[in-house]
Motif scaffolding. Structure first.
Motif, PDB file in Angstrom:
ATOM      1  N   TRP A 150      51.080  33.171  18.721  1.00 35.38           N
ATOM      2  CA  TRP A 150      52.356  32.516  18.502  1.00 35.38           C
ATOM      3  C   TRP A 150      52.177  31.014  18.709  1.00 35.38           C
ATOM      4  O   TRP A 150      51.445  30.579  19.605  1.00 35.38           O
ATOM      5  N   GLU A 151      52.849  30.233  17.865  1.00 34.08           N
ATOM      6  CA  GLU A 151      52.769  28.792  18.020  1.00 34.08           C
ATOM      7  C   GLU A 151      54.031  28.124  17.491  1.00 34.08           C
ATOM      8  O   GLU A 151      54.815  28.731  16.746  1.00 34.08           O
ATOM      9  N   ILE A 152      54.229  26.881  17.930  1.00 33.32           N
ATOM     10  CA  ILE A 152      55.302  26.046  17.388  1.00 33.32           C
ATOM     11  C   ILE A 152      54.670  24.800  16.786  1.00 33.32           C
ATOM     12  O   ILE A 152      53.687  24.269  17.306  1.00 33.32           O
ATOM     13  N   SER A 153      55.230  24.335  15.683  1.00 32.05           N
ATOM     14  CA  SER A 153      54.748  23.114  15.040  1.00 32.05           C
ATOM     15  C   SER A 153      55.513  21.891  15.512  1.00 32.05           C
ATOM     16  O   SER A 153      55.086  20.756  15.323  1.00 32.05           O
ATOM     17  N   SER A 154      56.679  22.123  16.133  1.00 33.09           N
ATOM     18  CA  SER A 154      57.503  21.087  16.744  1.00 33.09           C
ATOM     19  C   SER A 154      58.436  21.775  17.724  1.00 33.09           C
ATOM     20  O   SER A 154      58.454  23.008  17.804  1.00 33.09           O
ATOM     21  N   PHE A 155      59.221  21.018  18.462  1.00 37.68           N
ATOM     22  CA  PHE A 155      60.062  21.600  19.492  1.00 37.68           C
ATOM     23  C   PHE A 155      61.153  22.487  18.901  1.00 37.68           C
ATOM     24  O   PHE A 155      61.703  22.207  17.843  1.00 37.68           O
ATOM     25  N   GLY A 156      61.439  23.583  19.633  1.00 36.32           N
ATOM     26  CA  GLY A 156      62.529  24.467  19.249  1.00 36.32           C
ATOM     27  C   GLY A 156      62.091  25.916  19.178  1.00 36.32           C
ATOM     28  O   GLY A 156      61.054  26.232  18.575  1.00 36.32           O
ATOM     29  N   LEU A 157      62.889  26.803  19.797  1.00 36.48           N
ATOM     30  CA  LEU A 157      62.590  28.227  19.721  1.00 36.48           C
ATOM     31  C   LEU A 157      62.641  28.741  18.292  1.00 36.48           C
ATOM     32  O   LEU A 157      61.952  29.713  17.951  1.00 36.48           O
TER      33      LEU A 157
ATOM     34  N   GLN B 204      61.954  26.222  28.208  1.00 35.65           N
ATOM     35  CA  GLN B 204      62.189  24.779  28.206  1.00 35.65           C
ATOM     36  C   GLN B 204      61.013  24.011  27.616  1.00 35.65           C
ATOM     37  O   GLN B 204      61.197  22.985  26.956  1.00 35.65           O
ATOM     38  N   VAL B 205      59.792  24.492  27.852  1.00 30.87           N
ATOM     39  CA  VAL B 205      58.622  23.857  27.238  1.00 30.87           C
ATOM     40  C   VAL B 205      58.714  23.945  25.720  1.00 30.87           C
ATOM     41  O   VAL B 205      58.441  22.971  25.004  1.00 30.87           O
ATOM     42  N   VAL B 206      59.109  25.110  25.213  1.00 35.06           N
ATOM     43  CA  VAL B 206      59.244  25.275  23.767  1.00 35.06           C
ATOM     44  C   VAL B 206      60.359  24.389  23.224  1.00 35.06           C
ATOM     45  O   VAL B 206      60.229  23.793  22.142  1.00 35.06           O
ATOM     46  N   GLU B 207      61.442  24.262  23.960  1.00 30.69           N
ATOM     47  CA  GLU B 207      62.593  23.496  23.480  1.00 30.69           C
ATOM     48  C   GLU B 207      62.379  21.988  23.532  1.00 30.69           C
ATOM     49  O   GLU B 207      62.760  21.259  22.613  1.00 30.69           O
ATOM     50  N   ASN B 208      61.740  21.513  24.613  1.00 29.66           N
ATOM     51  CA  ASN B 208      61.670  20.056  24.762  1.00 29.66           C
ATOM     52  C   ASN B 208      60.418  19.541  25.462  1.00 29.66           C
ATOM     53  O   ASN B 208      60.307  18.343  25.722  1.00 29.66           O
ATOM     54  N   GLY B 209      59.474  20.423  25.783  1.00 27.87           N
ATOM     55  CA  GLY B 209      58.252  20.002  26.456  1.00 27.87           C
ATOM     56  C   GLY B 209      58.346  19.994  27.960  1.00 27.87           C
ATOM     57  O   GLY B 209      57.333  20.014  28.647  1.00 27.87           O
ATOM     58  N   MET B 210      59.564  19.907  28.499  1.00 31.01           N
ATOM     59  CA  MET B 210      59.784  19.892  29.951  1.00 31.01           C
ATOM     60  C   MET B 210      58.842  18.900  30.636  1.00 31.01           C
ATOM     61  O   MET B 210      58.075  19.254  31.541  1.00 31.01           O
ATOM     62  N   THR B 211      58.866  17.661  30.160  1.00 29.49           N
ATOM     63  CA  THR B 211      58.098  16.501  30.638  1.00 29.49           C
ATOM     64  C   THR B 211      56.630  16.534  30.214  1.00 29.49           C
ATOM     65  O   THR B 211      55.922  15.536  30.387  1.00 29.49           O
TER      66      THR B 211
END
Length: 341
Positions: free
Chosen positions: A8-15, A48-55
């Motif tokens: 599983w991966e994301i190309s940018s932020f967001g579930l 939160q990491v997926v949504e915004n990186g969480m810092t």
């Protein structure tokens, strides 16, 4: 063994950006082990990491999640810590073996910024894993690296909990239920606060002594004082934040300990200064712990035959549904079972 795998991966932020990708199966480099992942436990942090990186600064495409259990299927040059066939779990804060941590920049965390575990195979430094408890299945063992170790650090490692003390555990999420089990195994009395009588009843079955419904008793600290004959609790796990800290300070025994673990209601802590001074309490932030503490906790879990509480398991393909479950709240942990159809 196939030369490719799914992850599983994301190309940018967001579930909504989660997608399955077919990629080359990694090979272990010197000092690394190749782990066939069997289960991944989800934490609220992962959402939160997926949504915004969480810092954390993420390198896309990014694979989420930090907590895994699996089996070593290959070892890189120089690895003596594990052998093929051994079952392992991940650590969360890398390079923190023991003692006081170095600067956080030297110890990045798994599942952000380091690539995560939602893949069929992961090549990872052998130093970043520990042996899984012999008494737990992969699904159960995957829940330990963050949730269980956070409870362990708050109560055992830093809190020096001992028999006869009283602990207040707020909520019934993963950290909270591990705290109930660890405290009960240590001979402590446990008071659980929750908005659900049903969840309180389940927590009592796990070893809690009393439960307080914070919906019907919003000033729950008064009930804690009544249950302790006016003395207060020795340890309080503060999970809400905001104004709830005021209640925790009123419920703690003079000179007791309040461990800041969650900020579920607010990302701030608010209290007048006089109750804080009057409590003489130690307010301590708990951020998981070192590898040595995880190994100590594994031994206690084996000795006491502690079984993690799993609210639900999902298949690898059902990751979006699993994340949705984490968002709406769970009684215990939500786990991805890689063998589930």
């Amino acid at each position: 063994m196939s030369e490719t795998m799914n992850r599983w991966e994301i190309s940018s932020f967001g579930l909504d950006k989660l997608s399955l990708a077919t990629v080359s199966r990694p090979q272990p480099k010197a000092g690394e082990i190749l782990v066939k992942i069997e289960a991944v436990s989800l934490n609220y942090r992962d959402t939160q990491v997926v949504e915004n990186g969480m810092t954390a600064t993420l390198a896309f495409p990014f694979t989420p999640a930090s907590d895994m259990a699996g089996t070593v299927v290959a070892v890189g040059e120089g690895v003596t810590r594990f052998a093929i066939g051994e079952r392992v779990i991940s650590t969360y804060i890398t390079n923190w073996i023991d003692g006081n941590p170095k600067t956080w920049a030297e110890m990045p965390t798994q599942g952000g910024p380091i690539q995560g575990m939602l893949a069929h195979y992961v090549a990872t430094p052998a130093e970043w894993c520990v042996r899984a408890p012999k008494n737990l299945s992969p699904i159960e063992a995957s829940t330990l690296p963050i949730a269980a170790l956070t409870a362990w650090m708050a109560l055992i490692e830093l809190g020096h909990l001992h028999a006869g003390q009283t602990v207040v555990v707020q909520g019934t999420g993963g950290v909270s239920l591990f705290a109930v089990q660890l405290a009960a195994a240590s001979g402590a009395k446990v008071i659980v606060t929750s908005s659900s009588d049903e969840k309180i009843a389940h927590a009592i079955k796990l070893g809690a002594t009393h439960g307080i419904n914070r919906t019907t008793t919003p000033e729950w600290q008064t009930a804690v004082l009544e249950l302790t004959d006016g003395r207060g609790a020795d340890h309080i796990l503060e999970m809400a934040g905001g104004d709830n800290l005021r209640r925790s300070l009123q419920a703690v025994v003079p000179g007791g300990r309040v461990s800041i673990i969650g900020l579920l209601e607010s990302d701030e802590l608010r209290t007048p200064i006089m109750p804080l001074l009057g409590s003489r309490a130690s307010i301590v932030a708990v951020a998981v712990g070192p590898r040595r503490a995880l190994e100590d906790m594994v031994r206690m879990i084996e000795h006491h035959a502690i079984k993690p509480v799993i609210d639900a398991t999902y298949s690898f393909a059902q990751l979006p549904e699993a994340f949705a479950h984490v968002y709406r709240g769970a009684f215990g942990k939500v786990v991805i079972d890689f063998d589930k159809a």
